[in-house]
Write a protein that holds these residues in place. Sequence first.
Motif, PDB file in Angstrom:
ATOM      1  N   ARG A  74     -61.418  -3.787-109.164  1.00 23.89           N
ATOM      2  CA  ARG A  74     -62.474  -3.188-108.423  1.00 23.89           C
ATOM      3  C   ARG A  74     -63.072  -2.059-108.922  1.00 23.89           C
ATOM      4  O   ARG A  74     -64.204  -1.308-108.473  1.00 23.89           O
ATOM      5  CB  ARG A  74     -62.003  -3.052-107.036  1.00 23.89           C
ATOM      6  CG  ARG A  74     -61.321  -4.371-106.381  1.00 23.89           C
ATOM      7  CD  ARG A  74     -61.020  -4.090-105.060  1.00 23.89           C
ATOM      8  NE  ARG A  74     -61.974  -3.636-104.174  1.00 23.89           N
ATOM      9  CZ  ARG A  74     -61.738  -3.497-102.733  1.00 23.89           C
ATOM     10  NH1 ARG A  74     -60.723  -3.382-102.254  1.00 23.89           N
ATOM     11  NH2 ARG A  74     -62.527  -2.799-101.988  1.00 23.89           N
ATOM     12  N   VAL A  75     -62.650  -1.385-109.806  1.00 24.16           N
ATOM     13  CA  VAL A  75     -63.020   0.099-110.525  1.00 24.16           C
ATOM     14  C   VAL A  75     -63.955  -0.460-111.471  1.00 24.16           C
ATOM     15  O   VAL A  75     -63.928  -1.150-112.387  1.00 24.16           O
ATOM     16  CB  VAL A  75     -61.889   0.608-110.985  1.00 24.16           C
ATOM     17  CG1 VAL A  75     -62.537   1.980-111.915  1.00 24.16           C
ATOM     18  CG2 VAL A  75     -60.711   1.101-110.320  1.00 24.16           C
ATOM     19  N   PRO A  76     -65.369  -0.063-111.187  1.00 23.03           N
ATOM     20  CA  PRO A  76     -66.370  -0.131-112.288  1.00 23.03           C
ATOM     21  C   PRO A  76     -66.008   0.004-113.627  1.00 23.03           C
ATOM     22  O   PRO A  76     -65.567   0.941-113.960  1.00 23.03           O
ATOM     23  CB  PRO A  76     -67.708   0.527-111.600  1.00 23.03           C
ATOM     24  CG  PRO A  76     -67.279   1.011-110.304  1.00 23.03           C
ATOM     25  CD  PRO A  76     -65.838   0.915-110.258  1.00 23.03           C
ATOM     26  N   ASP A  77     -66.839  -1.014-114.349  1.00 24.58           N
ATOM     27  CA  ASP A  77     -66.480  -0.833-116.114  1.00 24.58           C
ATOM     28  C   ASP A  77     -66.852   0.685-116.587  1.00 24.58           C
ATOM     29  O   ASP A  77     -66.352   1.307-117.487  1.00 24.58           O
ATOM     30  CB  ASP A  77     -67.214  -1.968-116.699  1.00 24.58           C
ATOM     31  CG  ASP A  77     -66.469  -3.051-116.540  1.00 24.58           C
ATOM     32  OD1 ASP A  77     -65.264  -3.202-116.008  1.00 24.58           O
ATOM     33  OD2 ASP A  77     -67.259  -4.144-116.800  1.00 24.58           O
ATOM     34  N   GLY A  78     -67.956   1.214-115.751  1.00 27.99           N
ATOM     35  CA  GLY A  78     -68.544   2.575-116.234  1.00 27.99           C
ATOM     36  C   GLY A  78     -67.906   3.808-115.849  1.00 27.99           C
ATOM     37  O   GLY A  78     -68.121   5.068-116.145  1.00 27.99           O
ATOM     38  N   THR A  79     -66.733   3.572-114.886  1.00 27.97           N
ATOM     39  CA  THR A  79     -66.048   4.641-114.372  1.00 27.97           C
ATOM     40  C   THR A  79     -65.149   5.060-115.328  1.00 27.97           C
ATOM     41  O   THR A  79     -64.385   4.621-115.835  1.00 27.97           O
ATOM     42  CB  THR A  79     -65.556   4.192-113.169  1.00 27.97           C
ATOM     43  OG1 THR A  79     -66.448   3.958-112.063  1.00 27.97           O
ATOM     44  CG2 THR A  79     -64.516   5.537-112.500  1.00 27.97           C
ATOM     45  N   THR A  80     -65.185   6.508-115.763  1.00 26.06           N
ATOM     46  CA  THR A  80     -64.070   7.094-116.333  1.00 26.06           C
ATOM     47  C   THR A  80     -63.395   8.359-115.767  1.00 26.06           C
ATOM     48  O   THR A  80     -62.612   8.721-116.286  1.00 26.06           O
ATOM     49  CB  THR A  80     -64.621   7.899-117.780  1.00 26.06           C
ATOM     50  OG1 THR A  80     -65.553   8.690-117.182  1.00 26.06           O
ATOM     51  CG2 THR A  80     -65.518   6.673-118.492  1.00 26.06           C
ATOM     52  N   GLN A  81     -63.636   8.374-114.225  1.00 22.99           N
ATOM     53  CA  GLN A  81     -62.708   9.183-113.476  1.00 22.99           C
ATOM     54  C   GLN A  81     -62.251   8.628-112.246  1.00 22.99           C
ATOM     55  O   GLN A  81     -63.241   7.853-111.707  1.00 22.99           O
ATOM     56  CB  GLN A  81     -63.596  10.664-113.097  1.00 22.99           C
ATOM     57  CG  GLN A  81     -63.450  11.812-114.339  1.00 22.99           C
ATOM     58  CD  GLN A  81     -64.330  13.015-113.719  1.00 22.99           C
ATOM     59  OE1 GLN A  81     -64.955  12.804-112.614  1.00 22.99           O
ATOM     60  NE2 GLN A  81     -63.695  14.068-114.267  1.00 22.99           N
ATOM     61  N   ALA A  82     -61.101   8.491-111.966  1.00 23.71           N
ATOM     62  CA  ALA A  82     -60.801   8.005-110.675  1.00 23.71           C
ATOM     63  C   ALA A  82     -59.537   9.079-110.001  1.00 23.71           C
ATOM     64  O   ALA A  82     -58.795   9.370-110.554  1.00 23.71           O
ATOM     65  CB  ALA A  82     -59.966   6.455-111.177  1.00 23.71           C
ATOM     66  N   VAL A  83     -59.949   9.218-108.862  1.00 25.26           N
ATOM     67  CA  VAL A  83     -58.953   9.783-107.742  1.00 25.26           C
ATOM     68  C   VAL A  83     -58.171   8.924-107.026  1.00 25.26           C
ATOM     69  O   VAL A  83     -58.784   8.158-106.295  1.00 25.26           O
ATOM     70  CB  VAL A  83     -59.863  10.831-106.794  1.00 25.26           C
ATOM     71  CG1 VAL A  83     -58.750  11.605-106.079  1.00 25.26           C
ATOM     72  CG2 VAL A  83     -60.631  11.817-107.591  1.00 25.26           C
ATOM     73  N   VAL A  84     -56.811   8.777-107.307  1.00 25.60           N
ATOM     74  CA  VAL A  84     -56.008   8.001-106.585  1.00 25.60           C
ATOM     75  C   VAL A  84     -55.103   8.548-105.521  1.00 25.60           C
ATOM     76  O   VAL A  84     -54.579   9.535-105.755  1.00 25.60           O
ATOM     77  CB  VAL A  84     -55.032   7.307-107.778  1.00 25.60           C
ATOM     78  CG1 VAL A  84     -54.121   6.348-107.089  1.00 25.60           C
ATOM     79  CG2 VAL A  84     -55.674   6.619-109.063  1.00 25.60           C
ATOM     80  N   VAL A  85     -55.429   7.932-104.343  1.00 25.40           N
ATOM     81  CA  VAL A  85     -54.671   8.508-103.226  1.00 25.40           C
ATOM     82  C   VAL A  85     -53.401   7.301-102.700  1.00 25.40           C
ATOM     83  O   VAL A  85     -54.054   6.324-102.209  1.00 25.40           O
ATOM     84  CB  VAL A  85     -55.625   8.563-101.931  1.00 25.40           C
ATOM     85  CG1 VAL A  85     -54.853   9.467-100.993  1.00 25.40           C
ATOM     86  CG2 VAL A  85     -56.679   9.586-102.322  1.00 25.40           C
ATOM     87  N   THR A  86     -52.285   7.664-102.956  1.00 24.57           N
ATOM     88  CA  THR A  86     -51.413   6.789-102.624  1.00 24.57           C
ATOM     89  C   THR A  86     -50.397   7.150-101.614  1.00 24.57           C
ATOM     90  O   THR A  86     -49.876   8.078-101.699  1.00 24.57           O
ATOM     91  CB  THR A  86     -50.496   6.477-104.020  1.00 24.57           C
ATOM     92  OG1 THR A  86     -51.406   6.373-105.074  1.00 24.57           O
ATOM     93  CG2 THR A  86     -49.593   5.528-103.819  1.00 24.57           C
ATOM     94  N   GLY A  87     -50.354   6.173-100.594  1.00 19.17           N
ATOM     95  CA  GLY A  87     -49.300   6.433 -99.369  1.00 19.17           C
ATOM     96  C   GLY A  87     -48.155   5.682 -99.959  1.00 19.17           C
ATOM     97  O   GLY A  87     -48.139   4.576-100.422  1.00 19.17           O
ATOM     98  N   ALA A  88     -47.047   6.103 -99.085  1.00 22.64           N
ATOM     99  CA  ALA A  88     -45.805   5.354 -99.178  1.00 22.64           C
ATOM    100  C   ALA A  88     -45.730   4.110 -98.602  1.00 22.64           C
ATOM    101  O   ALA A  88     -45.241   3.168 -99.147  1.00 22.64           O
ATOM    102  CB  ALA A  88     -44.566   6.356 -98.608  1.00 22.64           C
ATOM    103  N   THR A  89     -46.229   4.108 -97.347  1.00 18.00           N
ATOM    104  CA  THR A  89     -46.321   2.664 -96.630  1.00 18.00           C
ATOM    105  C   THR A  89     -47.368   2.606 -95.948  1.00 18.00           C
ATOM    106  O   THR A  89     -48.443   3.531 -95.936  1.00 18.00           O
ATOM    107  CB  THR A  89     -45.107   2.778 -95.618  1.00 18.00           C
ATOM    108  OG1 THR A  89     -45.341   3.668 -94.623  1.00 18.00           O
ATOM    109  CG2 THR A  89     -43.759   2.934 -96.175  1.00 18.00           C
ATOM    110  N   GLU A  90     -47.770   1.525 -95.245  1.00 14.79           N
ATOM    111  CA  GLU A  90     -49.079   1.093 -94.499  1.00 14.79           C
ATOM    112  C   GLU A  90     -49.197   2.207 -93.331  1.00 14.79           C
ATOM    113  O   GLU A  90     -50.205   2.617 -92.848  1.00 14.79           O
ATOM    114  CB  GLU A  90     -49.144  -0.060 -93.892  1.00 14.79           C
ATOM    115  CG  GLU A  90     -50.354  -0.599 -93.221  1.00 14.79           C
ATOM    116  CD  GLU A  90     -50.119  -2.091 -92.574  1.00 14.79           C
ATOM    117  OE1 GLU A  90     -51.015  -2.329 -91.787  1.00 14.79           O
ATOM    118  OE2 GLU A  90     -49.087  -2.814 -93.061  1.00 14.79           O
TER     119      GLU A  90
END
Length: 257
Positions: A74-90
Amino acid sequence: MPAFVRKGAPALLGAGTLCAALLLTGCAHPEPSAPTPPPASAAAKPSAGNAEATDARPAAPPRIPGLGPLTQARVPDGTTQAVVVTGATENSNTAVVTLHQRAPGGRWYEAGGPWPAHNALKGWTNDHTAGDLRTPIGVYRVGDAGGRLPDPGARLPYDEDPEFAISGTGFLGESLEGSFDYVIAIDYNRVPGRTPLDKERPLGAGKGGGVWIHVDHGGPTQACVALGRDDLRTLLVALDPAAEPVVVMGPARELSR
């Protein structure tokens, strides 16, 4: 209200393809008086001891750490920066934020963080609605910023506006003052290219909106992601519209799919 000052137009999402070359090998024969080309089936067979040269399988595509193949797709091919926000659980309302950058060779590396953060009081959802007190899961573009305070050096279009002022208390009784001193708009149910203050909701008011990355006030949010003031300033200055940045957010189990 001061005019929304845009310092650059949002980059268009690009597309790319990954190709693999098939290396064919032949076998040495005594020189005949009249050379005869080998049958097509024989030409396609790898010679003994040269299997590596004829392996036509493409290399596994580079992946952002922590993301599974479905999320990465789902990350676009042209994207070279991604901010990943990760939660421990739902249902967790605390998270970890990391900025990832893609190198020219295609591999991703950590370029900022990890930073502690808060998300919505009740955690995460794949079907966000207004007032559900959950943060929407997904991959969203980030292209506009603003805040009550002057531009700290952002490359994203930045709207300095006194309307970003906020008062009141949060879920833990903490003061909300200064929470919108800096914000980055997440393109969930909003029109890209406008100030984060814009109220238009393309999916309808019932699907919520105004989902931002903003200054952490020390407790859970309504739906936003909240970062420490210095961490948010660092992220805001690092984001480059030419990199077509996105935010990838959700619980770890969901992102690993």
